[in-house]
Design an enzyme around this catalytic site. Structure first.
Site, short mmCIF file in Angstrom:
data_model
loop_
_atom_site.label_atom_id
_atom_site.label_comp_id
_atom_site.label_asym_id
_atom_site.label_seq_id
_atom_site.Cartn_x
_atom_site.Cartn_y
_atom_site.Cartn_z
N SER A 21 0.92 -1.01 0.05
CA SER A 21 -0.04 -0.04 0.41
C SER A 21 0.98 1.27 0.05
O SER A 21 1.69 1.61 0.64
CB SER A 21 -1.25 -0.42 1.37
OG SER A 21 -2.10 1.31 1.10
N ASN A 69 9.90 9.53 3.55
CA ASN A 69 7.92 9.94 2.60
C ASN A 69 7.23 10.52 3.46
O ASN A 69 7.11 10.12 4.82
CB ASN A 69 7.13 9.28 2.09
CG ASN A 69 5.84 8.22 2.32
OD1 ASN A 69 5.00 8.28 2.89
ND2 ASN A 69 6.37 7.17 2.92
N CYS A 129 -2.48 4.95 12.98
CA CYS A 129 -2.78 6.36 12.36
C CYS A 129 -2.88 6.60 14.00
O CYS A 129 -3.51 6.25 15.15
CB CYS A 129 -3.96 6.29 11.64
SG CYS A 129 -4.24 5.90 9.94
N LYS A 164 -1.91 -4.02 10.02
CA LYS A 164 -1.00 -3.64 10.37
C LYS A 164 -0.14 -3.30 10.47
O LYS A 164 -0.51 -2.18 11.69
CB LYS A 164 -0.83 -2.72 8.37
CG LYS A 164 0.53 -2.41 7.77
CD LYS A 164 0.57 -1.45 6.63
CE LYS A 164 1.69 -2.00 6.12
NZ LYS A 164 1.81 -0.84 4.62
N ASN A 191 5.03 -1.69 9.03
CA ASN A 191 5.18 -0.12 8.67
C ASN A 191 6.48 0.53 8.39
O ASN A 191 7.30 0.06 8.83
CB ASN A 191 4.16 0.64 8.83
CG ASN A 191 3.45 1.15 7.77
OD1 ASN A 191 4.07 1.88 7.87
ND2 ASN A 191 1.97 1.31 8.38
N THR A 192 6.26 1.57 7.71
CA THR A 192 7.71 2.11 7.70
C THR A 192 8.31 2.59 9.16
O THR A 192 7.58 2.57 9.93
CB THR A 192 7.53 3.53 6.94
OG1 THR A 192 6.38 4.39 7.97
CG2 THR A 192 7.16 3.35 5.52
#
Length: 303
Positions: A21, A69, A129, A164, A191-192
């Site tokens: 994603s 990013n 988030c 995730k 995730n990052t």
């Protein structure tokens, strides 16, 4: 012929390569290079309840072994995805995974209901988030946050649910176990990692948002370690990602315990990376007389 197909959450992935994603959009641009049906699956750009313009630029920065990013989840919103993008994806023989991000539990539930009704194959719940009702701490940094989101989503989902996980935690195992205990069907990670660059001429951060998510080869050893830890701690399947650039990387991730592997940053360097990686996996299997790719899952020898 070598058997590259994997059954994951009831879906037959023709090969273990899933587009991660945030790196593949909704597939339209890459579809101009090759037929999307050659991919095992596509995890679409992260979706939010309402359209988002994302963060102000600069929001991409190169690093010696990857990229940072802070795009900020720019996307057209879940409704526009269902109307404009999902029909296009359905024209191709590949598994469609929808990644959703929310700032409240209610937003996750709202998107879960809409996407389940729309018939998306699998839901990927991004718990990185900020929880606006709990002071902004990311849902995924506490077992309580992961539990709250997962339990609420599982009550409404009719599609399989994959959570995730963020690597920006001290104990990835407890986070993974809380997702499993809350009913998640699968887990994806990593995730990052949170990173930062500074322009030494201006002495200002390179990114307008100051910090961003680090991806690419630099995070690969961390991803391998976390996938191995989680895969050995839970009974549900794992999709592993983080810095996969070659077929050998993909094999390594599967040996660590991943049933599927996500490819992301590699596509910015080589649009054909997923096809090349798939071919390199086949070549590895040929060299090592392996007939079924599933035989590699979790077979790292730690003794």
């Amino acid at each position: 012929m070598k058997e590259l197909s994997i059954n994951f959450l009831g879906y037959n992935f023709k090969n273990p390569i899933v587009m991660a994603s945030g790196t593949f959009g909704f597939g339209r641009e890459y579809g101009e290079f090759y037929e999307l049906s050659k991919l095992g699956g596509i995890c679409v750009k992260g979706l939010t309840a309402k359209p988002r313009l994302g963060n102000k630029p600069p929001r991409i920065a190169e690093t010696p072994m990857g990229m940072l990013n802070s795009v900020g989840l720019q996307n057209p919103g879940v409704d526009a995805f269902i109307t404009d993008e999902l029909p296009f994806l359905r024209e191709h023989d590949t598994v469609v995974i929808a990644n959703i991000s929310g700032n409240t539990v209610e937003e996750y539930v709202e998107m879960t209901e809409k996407l389940s009704d729309a018939g998306v194959d699998i839901l990927e719940i991004n718990v990185s988030c900020p929880n606006v009702k709990a002071g902004g701490m990311a849902f995924g940094t506490s077992t309580e946050g992961v539990t709250a989101v997962t339990e609420a989503v599982m009550k409404k989902a009719t599609s399989p649910v994959m959570v995730k996980l963020s690597p920006n935690v001290t104990d990835i195992i407890s986070i993974a176990k809380s997702a499993e205990a809350s009913g998640a069907d699968a887990i994806s990670l990593i995730n990052t990692l949170l990173g930062m660059r500074i322009d030494t001429t201006t002495r200002k951060p390179v990114l307008n948002n100051i910090v961003g998510g680090l991806s690419g080869p630099a995070v690969f050893p961390v991803a391998i370690r976390m996938v191995w830890q989680v895969a050995t701690a839970v009974k549900i399947p794992v999709l592993g990602m983080g810095g996969i650039m070659t077929g050998n990387d993909a094999v390594e991730m599967m040996l660590a315990g991943a049933s599927l592997v996500g490819v992301g940053t590699a596509c910015f360097d080589d649009p054909y990376a997923p096809l090349r990686i798939t071919k390199e996996i086949e070549e590895y299997m040929e060299r090592n007389t392996i007939n079924k790719i599933s035989d590699l899952i979790g077979k790292v020898n730690t003794e």
